[in-house]
Design an enzyme around this catalytic site. Structure first.
Site: not given
Lengths: 432, 432
Positions: A47, A124
């Site tokens: 993604e 992240e």
């Protein structure tokens, strides 16, 4: 309205003439549960990557295009699907549809981009590790669902991300991102016909071989036969407690609404038992609530509370009392009626903005293959009886409970006896 | 539309016939900046307490009333104001107005409630301490605004909350919560006349002595003459860096829009310099952005980035390069045009839901005493020139820079030289 393009891609729309905008989402029925064990994190990594480069765009040119019209563009990956979405003024809907389709269908995975974006995903992961509330929730789903592919974290691990290759991700993209598994959902001030026309142009759908939409996920996972207790040491001022019970998948859909009513009464709002007992009456926590996750073949009901370590025993004790009381007696008549009212009102209020409408359209089409009108959902909630809720509550309390503790504890020997009681276990003997 | 009730309370409304809901806010022009130094946290503590008890309601009865109609009820406290708000179906607007007015005007501060809610606020402080990104932002405002009352944290400290007495809070309530300082803002499917009628009934406004609205805050704080560097040790995977510069208060309102355009280009979106250079081109951070806080007499421009400690030097170096480049050359013509477009589009898209409309009405009335139509704000943005932005950027770069580092560092001797350079300071000699 709903149209299936020749490629098998579905287009679902809802016209909202009261707004000046359009929310556009390209939903792909692919998530972390579709990864092989040695490609953990591939769906989410992909993604990220798809935004980096298409045959006609770069990450920067996409950002410039969307920014010039004041649009918002983003994406997210879950365990069951991936969504690329944009929120734009209605006059810019064609651009938004073109961008999300281009990214999802024609995004490239160049090796240099993979290496660069790997660092962003590792950041992240580090960020998630520093958010103890989120982390407790993720670890709880892992604990409750055990060895099921749904149990793995969407984001992957340092190890899986460090070893991910461009080939591997390209293979995942080619194999999984099929038009038959995609839904373009648009809610806003635009007609269905306009959306279909833009979708045909953006996807090259007419040139594709004829295909039918992929069937929805189905099945029913075997229920775990025991709970787990996970201690994740984390330095901080608070301890983050999550307690979870396996519930039902979408294939047991008739239990969905009683469970929603139950969840609201337990910890869904200001008048809920958790909020009233733990925060209002005892001041033991600032943030305390319950929630439900539902997947095709499994689900999790969970309770969360964040508190200072000294309050952990008392919080765990209250959670146990509330769960046991509801498992034994269900809800009161007033409480049940209030929870139905709150769910119905909240559903109407929550569907006012175009983004929420688009999410309901897209996720619903992927999950069920058809659209459930809002009025039908409202009717289903109104029809839930106290007896329906009692039956679901009794069933849940028969199932094994798991718990996750993220906070200043090294292992379970340091946890209070009340926490073991809350998950129906005896506390092990203290260490010598 | 706007009406001043005899009590001096203002009622401002915006009719949104396209929705089925109403967003209701009772705004009080009182925040943490109005506290004496020995009552730090009183405004926020009071906001919590007022929900606990009124002459006709308890915390539980309020929760039950709102939950039964599916409404959402909450409140927040900032440095300059406090807002009690609800989101309900349009048919329940009268109830929502009655509840927020009852809480704000007639909420009680019983000693037992103070002691109980003290624990909840202490939990909230512990939670903030565990959210390093938020904490870095709060500490940065403290660093940039130095000894100004705006510099203090809204939430108070463990010490100030532990020593807060019911008398002290009651005194703050009586002295500060005057109808003249209050604004009832409602946006939704309801007419102005209906809102005024409900407001009169809910507030007993007609029985009050006649009063005029309080004047807006004004003044201009003296600019700090030096920056600060604050290291807040925090165990975790990431380091959270915030760099800030004192900007302008609302009294220098003509500089607001060039500053907003500048902020967008520096770190307001996907095409911004910070995002492109630090995340897209170098993969040094997942979350990186800039933002502006504006108060009556002061303001802060800040840059945030969260990264693994190994990347801190490179992130600080990029932030310095971007700030220096913009201070020297301003923005490119395309970049300036794109930022104007993005701000205008984002403003229109951001004002679609009734809650955002209500916030703009209420906060605007307290801040300026009059309503600025959306079209006027859009025109002001469109009129910003590249030269306007260049002048603001040059002025900012002449001002002292402060930095806050929340992460695994004990003191500034452990920080990289690039961080000192980013705030325009020489690195002290290493420890021996």
């Amino acid at each position: 309205m709903r149209t299936v393009l020749p490629s098998g891609m579905r287009v679902v729309t809802e016209r909202l003439p009261g707004v000046r905008s359009a929310a556009v989402g390209l939903w792909v029925g692919v998530g972390s549960r579709d990864e092989w064990p040695d490609e953990e994190g591939a769906a989410h990594f992909l993604e990220h990557l798809l935004f980096k480069r298409t045959p006609t765009r770069t990450a920067q040119s996409v950002a410039v295009e969307m920014d010039a019209v004041g649009g918002e563009l983003n994406a997210f990956t879950t365990k069951e699907y991936t969504c690329f979405y944009a929120h734009v003024l209605d006059e810019d809907a064609a651009l938004a549809i073109d961008v999300v389709a281009d990214v999802a269908l024609r995004g490239e995975c160049a090796a240099a981009d993979v290496d660069l974006e790997r660092e962003v995903v590792l950041e992240e992961i580090a960020m998630r590790e520093d958010d103890p509330e989120d982390l407790a929730g993720d670890l709880l789903v892992e604990a409750v669902l055990g060895g099921h592919p749904l149990a793995r974290p969407v984001i992957g691990s340092d190890g899986s991300i460090e070893s991910m290759t461009a080939d591997r991700i390209r293979g995942f993209h080619r194999g999984r991102y099929r038009p038959e598994s995609m839904v373009l959902a648009v809610a806003g001030n635009i007609t269905h016909d306009e959306v279909v026309r833009h979708a045909r142009a953006a996807t090259g759908a007419d040139a594709a071989a004829s295909a039918a939409p992929a069937p929805v996920r189905s099945g029913r996972a075997a229920a775990a036969d025991s709970g787990r207790l996970v201690v994740h040491p984390h330095d901080g001022e608070q301890v983050h407690l999550a307690i979870g019970i396996p519930t039902f998948g979408r294939s047991e859909g008739e239990l969905r609404w009683p469970l929603a009513v139950l969840n609201h009464a337990v910890g869904g709002g200001l008048s809920s038992r958790l909020f009233q007992e733990i925060r209002e009456s005892r001041g033991l926590a600032y943030s305390v609530y319950s929630s439900i996750e539902t997947y095709a073949d499994a689900g999790v009901f969970s309770v969360y509370a964040g508190c200072r370590p000294d309050n952990l025993a008392a919080v765990a004790d209250q959670v146990r009392r509330i769960l046991e009381s509801i498992g034994r007696d269900g809800l009161g008549e007033d409480e049940c009626a209030r929870s139905r009212g709150a769910l119905r009102g909240g559903m109407v209020l929550g569907l006012e903005d175009s983004g929420a409408r688009m999410n309901r359209l897209g996720a619903g089409e992927l999950a069920r293959g058809y659209h459930v009108p809002l009025s039908e959902s409202l009717d289903r909630i109104a029809a839930v009886t106290r007896e329906d809720v009692r039956a679901v509550a009794a069933e849940l309390l028969r199932r094994p409970r798991s718990a996750v503790v993220v906070g200043p504890f090294e292992d379970e020997a340091e946890l209070p006896a009340e926490l073991f009681a809350a998950v129906g276990r005896a506390r092990p003997s203290p260490r010598r």
